[in-house]
Design a protein around this motif. Structure first.
Motif, mmCIF file in Angstrom:
data_model
loop_
_atom_site.group_PDB
_atom_site.id
_atom_site.type_symbol
_atom_site.label_atom_id
_atom_site.label_comp_id
_atom_site.label_asym_id
_atom_site.label_seq_id
_atom_site.Cartn_x
_atom_site.Cartn_y
_atom_site.Cartn_z
ATOM 1 N N ILE A 1 0.872 -1.170 0.000
ATOM 2 C CA ILE A 1 0.000 0.000 0.000
ATOM 3 C C ILE A 1 0.908 1.219 0.000
ATOM 4 O O ILE A 1 1.581 1.504 1.000
ATOM 5 N N GLY A 2 0.954 1.924 -1.110
ATOM 6 C CA GLY A 2 1.896 3.027 -1.210
ATOM 7 C C GLY A 2 3.324 2.507 -1.174
ATOM 8 O O GLY A 2 3.676 1.581 -1.891
ATOM 9 N N GLN A 3 4.122 3.073 -0.296
ATOM 10 C CA GLN A 3 5.513 2.638 -0.162
ATOM 11 C C GLN A 3 5.689 1.562 0.902
ATOM 12 O O GLN A 3 6.787 1.038 1.069
ATOM 13 N N ALA A 4 4.626 1.222 1.604
ATOM 14 C CA ALA A 4 4.730 0.265 2.710
ATOM 15 C C ALA A 4 4.217 -1.113 2.310
ATOM 16 O O ALA A 4 3.313 -1.244 1.483
ATOM 17 N N GLU A 5 4.813 -2.135 2.917
ATOM 18 C CA GLU A 5 4.355 -3.507 2.728
ATOM 19 C C GLU A 5 3.909 -4.075 4.075
ATOM 20 O O GLU A 5 4.492 -3.767 5.119
ATOM 21 N N HIS A 6 2.882 -4.905 4.027
ATOM 22 C CA HIS A 6 2.348 -5.558 5.221
ATOM 23 C C HIS A 6 2.227 -7.048 4.913
ATOM 24 O O HIS A 6 1.824 -7.429 3.811
ATOM 25 N N ALA A 7 2.565 -7.881 5.878
ATOM 26 C CA ALA A 7 2.465 -9.328 5.691
ATOM 27 C C ALA A 7 1.361 -9.881 6.564
ATOM 28 O O ALA A 7 1.092 -9.377 7.666
ATOM 29 N N TRP A 8 0.711 -10.909 6.086
ATOM 30 C CA TRP A 8 -0.395 -11.532 6.804
ATOM 31 C C TRP A 8 -0.251 -13.039 6.715
ATOM 32 O O TRP A 8 0.063 -13.589 5.662
ATOM 33 N N SER A 9 -0.455 -13.701 7.836
ATOM 34 C CA SER A 9 -0.480 -15.165 7.843
ATOM 35 C C SER A 9 -1.680 -15.617 8.661
ATOM 36 O O SER A 9 -1.892 -15.137 9.779
ATOM 37 N N PRO A 10 -2.509 -16.509 8.115
ATOM 38 C CA PRO A 10 -3.707 -16.969 8.818
ATOM 39 C C PRO A 10 -3.378 -18.044 9.838
ATOM 40 O O PRO A 10 -2.316 -18.674 9.785
ATOM 41 N N ALA A 11 -4.288 -18.251 10.772
ATOM 42 C CA ALA A 11 -4.158 -19.314 11.772
ATOM 43 C C ALA A 11 -5.551 -19.688 12.245
ATOM 44 O O ALA A 11 -6.509 -18.928 12.046
ATOM 45 N N VAL A 12 -5.688 -20.836 12.875
ATOM 46 C CA VAL A 12 -6.975 -21.262 13.406
ATOM 47 C C VAL A 12 -7.426 -20.267 14.479
ATOM 48 O O VAL A 12 -6.684 -19.961 15.416
ATOM 49 N N ASN A 13 -8.638 -19.744 14.315
ATOM 50 C CA ASN A 13 -9.208 -18.770 15.248
ATOM 51 C C ASN A 13 -8.356 -17.523 15.406
ATOM 52 O O ASN A 13 -8.372 -16.870 16.447
ATOM 53 N N GLY A 14 -7.591 -17.194 14.397
ATOM 54 C CA GLY A 14 -6.768 -16.000 14.517
ATOM 55 C C GLY A 14 -5.934 -15.770 13.281
ATOM 56 O O GLY A 14 -6.150 -16.357 12.231
ATOM 57 N N GLY A 15 -4.992 -14.903 13.399
ATOM 58 C CA GLY A 15 -4.114 -14.572 12.304
ATOM 59 C C GLY A 15 -3.147 -13.506 12.760
ATOM 60 O O GLY A 15 -3.232 -13.014 13.888
ATOM 61 N N ARG A 16 -2.235 -13.137 11.892
ATOM 62 C CA ARG A 16 -1.216 -12.172 12.276
ATOM 63 C C ARG A 16 -0.938 -11.219 11.133
ATOM 64 O O ARG A 16 -0.706 -11.641 10.003
ATOM 65 N N LEU A 17 -0.994 -9.930 11.448
ATOM 66 C CA LEU A 17 -0.608 -8.890 10.515
ATOM 67 C C LEU A 17 0.718 -8.304 10.966
ATOM 68 O O LEU A 17 0.878 -7.965 12.138
ATOM 69 N N VAL A 18 1.649 -8.191 10.047
ATOM 70 C CA VAL A 18 2.980 -7.685 10.371
ATOM 71 C C VAL A 18 3.270 -6.482 9.489
ATOM 72 O O VAL A 18 3.131 -6.558 8.263
ATOM 73 N N SER A 19 3.650 -5.373 10.097
ATOM 74 C CA SER A 19 3.963 -4.163 9.344
ATOM 75 C C SER A 19 5.418 -3.737 9.493
ATOM 76 O O SER A 19 5.887 -2.870 8.755
ATOM 77 N N ASP A 20 6.114 -4.325 10.451
ATOM 78 C CA ASP A 20 7.509 -3.951 10.663
ATOM 79 C C ASP A 20 8.336 -4.341 9.436
ATOM 80 O O ASP A 20 8.327 -5.500 9.017
ATOM 81 N N PRO A 21 9.052 -3.393 8.824
ATOM 82 C CA PRO A 21 9.776 -3.669 7.578
ATOM 83 C C PRO A 21 10.753 -4.835 7.668
ATOM 84 O O PRO A 21 10.884 -5.616 6.715
ATOM 85 N N THR A 22 11.439 -4.977 8.793
ATOM 86 C CA THR A 22 12.400 -6.075 8.934
ATOM 87 C C THR A 22 11.703 -7.421 8.888
ATOM 88 O O THR A 22 12.149 -8.357 8.213
ATOM 89 N N LYS A 23 10.579 -7.531 9.568
ATOM 90 C CA LYS A 23 9.834 -8.793 9.582
ATOM 91 C C LYS A 23 9.168 -9.056 8.240
ATOM 92 O O LYS A 23 9.069 -10.199 7.795
ATOM 93 N N VAL A 24 8.698 -7.994 7.592
ATOM 94 C CA VAL A 24 8.081 -8.166 6.275
ATOM 95 C C VAL A 24 9.113 -8.671 5.272
ATOM 96 O O VAL A 24 8.799 -9.494 4.407
#
Length: 270
Positions: free
Chosen positions: A215-238
């Protein structure tokens, strides 16, 4: 009521971080524009931080601690938010999905939701037996596909395991139609579909599905999980997700080979 007023800092650590950012900024009589200049972002980004629309990256949290001498307060909240379950994870992800300019996704178990036909989605949802209103859930999933009709649809790169393409979800007729739909989308401008062959059993995607959204200059990562999930916006982790994505691509079939595989599987399901 503004977006910032609808935040729930008692139950959502990302909202806690957003609320504290706004409180500390106002206490120091800083405008969003002034804070944006300090953080090296544009004004709308600070607004998105404070409304909870975007997550404050780890490096920006550290800058806030240095700027306001908060002894690691913002960094601690950020670490906490990264490790706990986010009750609003899916709503946040779908908002990002609708705004994304480019999506890179890897599907390990089922075809990505934005590529699903209605019958395929219904078969998955009915088979899972975890929702009370199947048709409402199907409709919500189909609504997400409106991204394809937008004036500026996202560029989409999809890697999908071959076994996902072979699973007869809903029966041969439903699955054949699903493969045909996937084949049609793969020929759209800006869409790439590549299969990860069964022969490559050990690969960088063995830990499961994930997506990277730009989105624009930023990247976000997402991984699904049972009854949950995780959104990551930190550039190093992405970047770690991006590396995994690139490694999967090294093992995937070409676009043309994937289309040939789809046609072969459709023929086998007649």
């Amino acid at each position: 009521m503004g977006k910032a007023d609808r935040l729930d800092p008692d139950n959502n650590p990302w909202h806690w971080l957003a609320v504290d950012l706004r409180i500390w900024r106002l206490e120091r009589n800083l405008s969003q524009a002034q804070l944006a200049e300090i953080l090296g972002v544009d004004d709308s980004t600070v607004s998105n931080y404070e409304s909870g629309t975007s997550k404050v990256p780890e490096r920006k949290a550290e800058i806030l601690d240095q700027l306001w001498r908060t002894r690691g307060h913002f960094a601690r909240i950020h670490r906490h938010a990264e490790t706990v379950h986010d009750p609003n994870w899916f709503d946040q992800y779908t908002r990002y999905e609708q705004r994304a300019e480019a999506i890179s996704a890897y599907s390990a178990l089922v075809i990505h939701a934005l590529f699903q036909t209605e019958d395929y989605a219904r078969a998955l949802i009915e088979g899972a037996q975890v929702v009370d209103n199947v048709e409402e859930t199907v409709a919500a999933r189909m609504e997400r596909r409106q991204v394809w009709e937008a004036a500026h649809a996202p560029e989409f790169r999809l890697f999908v395991r071959q076994s996902v393409l072979e699973d007869p979800v809903g029966g041969p007729e439903v699955m054949r139609a699903q493969l045909g739909h996937l084949l049609d989308l793969s020929q759209r401008k800006g869409v790439v579909v590549r299969a990860l062959p069964k022969a490559k059993a050990a690969h960088a995607g063995v830990d499961g599905s994930f997506a990277i959204l730009r989105i624009g200059q930023a990247e976000h990562a997402w991984s699904p999980a049972v009854n949950g999930g995780r959104l990551v916006s930190d550039p190093t982790k992405v970047r770690a997700y991006r590396l995994r994505w690139d490694l999967i691509g090294d093992d995937a079939l070409s676009r043309d080979s994937t289309r040939s595989l789809l046609r072969e599987l459709m023929e086998a399901m007649k």
